[in-house]
Design a protein around this motif. Structure first.
Motif, PDB file in Angstrom:
ATOM      1  N   SER A   1       0.953  -1.008  -0.150  1.00  0.00           N
ATOM      2  CA  SER A   1       0.060  -0.487   0.039  1.00  0.00           C
ATOM      3  C   SER A   1       0.961   1.612   0.230  1.00  0.00           C
ATOM      4  O   SER A   1       1.701   1.157   0.665  1.00  0.00           O
ATOM      5  N   PHE A   2       0.277   2.607  -0.247  1.00  0.00           N
ATOM      6  CA  PHE A   2       0.986   3.247   0.083  1.00  0.00           C
ATOM      7  C   PHE A   2       0.463   4.648  -0.120  1.00  0.00           C
ATOM      8  O   PHE A   2      -1.023   4.803  -0.184  1.00  0.00           O
TER       9      PHE A   2
ATOM     10  N   HIS B   1       5.614  13.305  -3.152  1.00  0.00           N
ATOM     11  CA  HIS B   1       6.108  12.754  -1.991  1.00  0.00           C
ATOM     12  C   HIS B   1       5.103  11.209  -1.544  1.00  0.00           C
ATOM     13  O   HIS B   1       4.317  11.233  -1.120  1.00  0.00           O
ATOM     14  N   CYS B   2       5.306  10.262  -1.877  1.00  0.00           N
ATOM     15  CA  CYS B   2       5.206   8.477  -1.989  1.00  0.00           C
ATOM     16  C   CYS B   2       5.687   7.883  -0.452  1.00  0.00           C
ATOM     17  O   CYS B   2       7.022   8.398   0.001  1.00  0.00           O
ATOM     18  N   HIS B   3       5.226   6.871   0.280  1.00  0.00           N
ATOM     19  CA  HIS B   3       5.517   6.530   1.178  1.00  0.00           C
ATOM     20  C   HIS B   3       4.563   5.253   1.189  1.00  0.00           C
ATOM     21  O   HIS B   3       3.402   4.906   1.291  1.00  0.00           O
ATOM     22  N   GLY B   4       6.008   4.051   0.881  1.00  0.00           N
ATOM     23  CA  GLY B   4       4.794   2.241   0.717  1.00  0.00           C
ATOM     24  C   GLY B   4       5.020   2.201   1.802  1.00  0.00           C
ATOM     25  O   GLY B   4       5.469   1.963   3.134  1.00  0.00           O
TER      26      GLY B   4
ATOM     27  N   ILE C   1      -1.698   2.393   8.199  1.00  0.00           N
ATOM     28  CA  ILE C   1      -1.653   3.142   7.054  1.00  0.00           C
ATOM     29  C   ILE C   1      -2.258   4.975   7.169  1.00  0.00           C
ATOM     30  O   ILE C   1      -2.574   5.945   7.479  1.00  0.00           O
ATOM     31  N   PHE C   2      -3.575   3.997   8.907  1.00  0.00           N
ATOM     32  CA  PHE C   2      -3.166   5.402   9.552  1.00  0.00           C
ATOM     33  C   PHE C   2      -2.144   6.379  10.452  1.00  0.00           C
ATOM     34  O   PHE C   2      -2.143   7.639  10.422  1.00  0.00           O
ATOM     35  N   PHE C   3      -1.298   5.529  10.417  1.00  0.00           N
ATOM     36  CA  PHE C   3      -0.440   6.652  11.353  1.00  0.00           C
ATOM     37  C   PHE C   3       0.442   7.302  10.139  1.00  0.00           C
ATOM     38  O   PHE C   3       0.786   8.277  10.377  1.00  0.00           O
ATOM     39  N   VAL C   4       0.479   6.363   9.345  1.00  0.00           N
ATOM     40  CA  VAL C   4       1.951   6.328   8.083  1.00  0.00           C
ATOM     41  C   VAL C   4       0.867   8.042   7.418  1.00  0.00           C
ATOM     42  O   VAL C   4       1.338   8.438   7.380  1.00  0.00           O
ATOM     43  N   SER C   5      -0.022   7.776   7.411  1.00  0.00           N
ATOM     44  CA  SER C   5      -1.100   8.982   6.661  1.00  0.00           C
ATOM     45  C   SER C   5      -1.522   9.602   7.241  1.00  0.00           C
ATOM     46  O   SER C   5      -1.137  11.579   7.458  1.00  0.00           O
ATOM     47  N   MET C   6      -1.983   9.638   8.593  1.00  0.00           N
ATOM     48  CA  MET C   6      -2.762  10.719   9.009  1.00  0.00           C
ATOM     49  C   MET C   6      -1.863  11.506  10.197  1.00  0.00           C
ATOM     50  O   MET C   6      -1.764  12.122  10.546  1.00  0.00           O
ATOM     51  N   TYR C   7      -0.596  10.803  11.030  1.00  0.00           N
ATOM     52  CA  TYR C   7       0.151  11.160  11.716  1.00  0.00           C
ATOM     53  C   TYR C   7       1.675  11.489  11.630  1.00  0.00           C
ATOM     54  O   TYR C   7       1.472  12.961  11.615  1.00  0.00           O
ATOM     55  N   ASP C   8       2.012  10.559  10.600  1.00  0.00           N
ATOM     56  CA  ASP C   8       3.300  10.849  10.685  1.00  0.00           C
ATOM     57  C   ASP C   8       3.544  12.102   9.161  1.00  0.00           C
ATOM     58  O   ASP C   8       4.063  12.985   9.029  1.00  0.00           O
ATOM     59  N   HIS C   9       2.427  12.191   8.176  1.00  0.00           N
ATOM     60  CA  HIS C   9       2.480  12.634   7.446  1.00  0.00           C
ATOM     61  C   HIS C   9       1.128  13.883   7.532  1.00  0.00           C
ATOM     62  O   HIS C   9       1.963  15.114   6.864  1.00  0.00           O
TER      63      HIS C   9
ATOM     64  N   PRO D   1      -6.685   9.068  -5.066  1.00  0.00           N
ATOM     65  CA  PRO D   1      -7.179   8.524  -3.150  1.00  0.00           C
ATOM     66  C   PRO D   1      -5.850   9.391  -2.685  1.00  0.00           C
ATOM     67  O   PRO D   1      -4.492   8.851  -3.686  1.00  0.00           O
ATOM     68  N   MET D   2      -5.496   9.265  -1.640  1.00  0.00           N
ATOM     69  CA  MET D   2      -4.184   9.706  -1.347  1.00  0.00           C
ATOM     70  C   MET D   2      -3.686   8.431  -0.442  1.00  0.00           C
ATOM     71  O   MET D   2      -2.240   8.405  -1.197  1.00  0.00           O
ATOM     72  N   CYS D   3      -4.360   7.745  -0.363  1.00  0.00           N
ATOM     73  CA  CYS D   3      -3.728   6.214   0.042  1.00  0.00           C
ATOM     74  C   CYS D   3      -4.117   4.989  -0.960  1.00  0.00           C
ATOM     75  O   CYS D   3      -5.805   5.703  -0.985  1.00  0.00           O
ATOM     76  N   GLY D   4      -3.439   4.268  -1.193  1.00  0.00           N
ATOM     77  CA  GLY D   4      -4.594   2.941  -1.855  1.00  0.00           C
ATOM     78  C   GLY D   4      -3.765   2.065  -1.489  1.00  0.00           C
ATOM     79  O   GLY D   4      -2.931   1.361  -1.619  1.00  0.00           O
ATOM     80  N   TRP D   5      -4.261   0.346  -1.659  1.00  0.00           N
ATOM     81  CA  TRP D   5      -3.484  -1.061  -1.880  1.00  0.00           C
ATOM     82  C   TRP D   5      -4.564  -1.472  -2.986  1.00  0.00           C
ATOM     83  O   TRP D   5      -5.503  -1.462  -3.438  1.00  0.00           O
TER      84      TRP D   5
END
Length: 144
Positions: free
Chosen positions: A27-28, A96-99, A118-126, A140-144
């Motif tokens: 997912s990224f 910027h992408c994060h996988g 995915i919640f941590f990466v998308s909402m908290y970290d980024h 979409p912002m995130c997907g898999w």
């Protein structure tokens, strides 16, 4: 969204790494704007009203194209695609992408808590920590 992450250069030297990425569940998330100054991520700076309008995130990706038929809800159209033939200012701009990856074993912690990851990466970290916002247009912002 079809991205080539910064690690793609390592693929040429490590075939097993490349195969593992394509076999694994992956997912990224991708962002195209930075809205938080003084965090050493992206080029947003103070004062916000002059130095942070449409600021760029830390660019680690070469975005090639977006297939809008795969997710018409995010794109707002039934089909089509957007092509970005260049990179950076000659193409898509800063992206910027994060996988994230997890195993095929549904009992493994990586698989069981992929939603948390995915919640941590998308909402908290980024979003919260780095101030990265706005998805790639038509995706979409995130997907898999």
């Amino acid at each position: 969204v079809h991205c080539y992450f910064a690690v793609s250069h390592a693929w040429q030297n490590n075939l097993l790494f490349a195969i593992a990425l394509f076999v694994a569940n992956l997912s990224f998330c991708s962002w195209v704007s930075d809205r938080q100054a003084n965090d050493n991520n992206g080029n947003c700076a103070t004062p916000y009203d002059t130095n942070c309008v449409n600021a760029d995130p830390g660019d680690n990706t070469d975005l090639c194209y977006v297939d809008m038929e795969r997710n018409p809800e995010a794109a707002g159209v039934d089909g089509g695609f957007a092509i970005y033939p260049g990179d950076n200012n000659n193409g898509e701009g800063a992206v910027h992408c994060h996988g994230m990856a997890w195993t095929n074993d549904p009992r493994s912690p990586e698989s069981r808590y992929k939603g948390n990851n995915i919640f941590f990466v998308s909402m908290y970290d980024h979003l919260y920590t780095r101030g990265y916002v706005r998805n790639v247009p038509g995706a979409p912002m995130c997907g898999w």
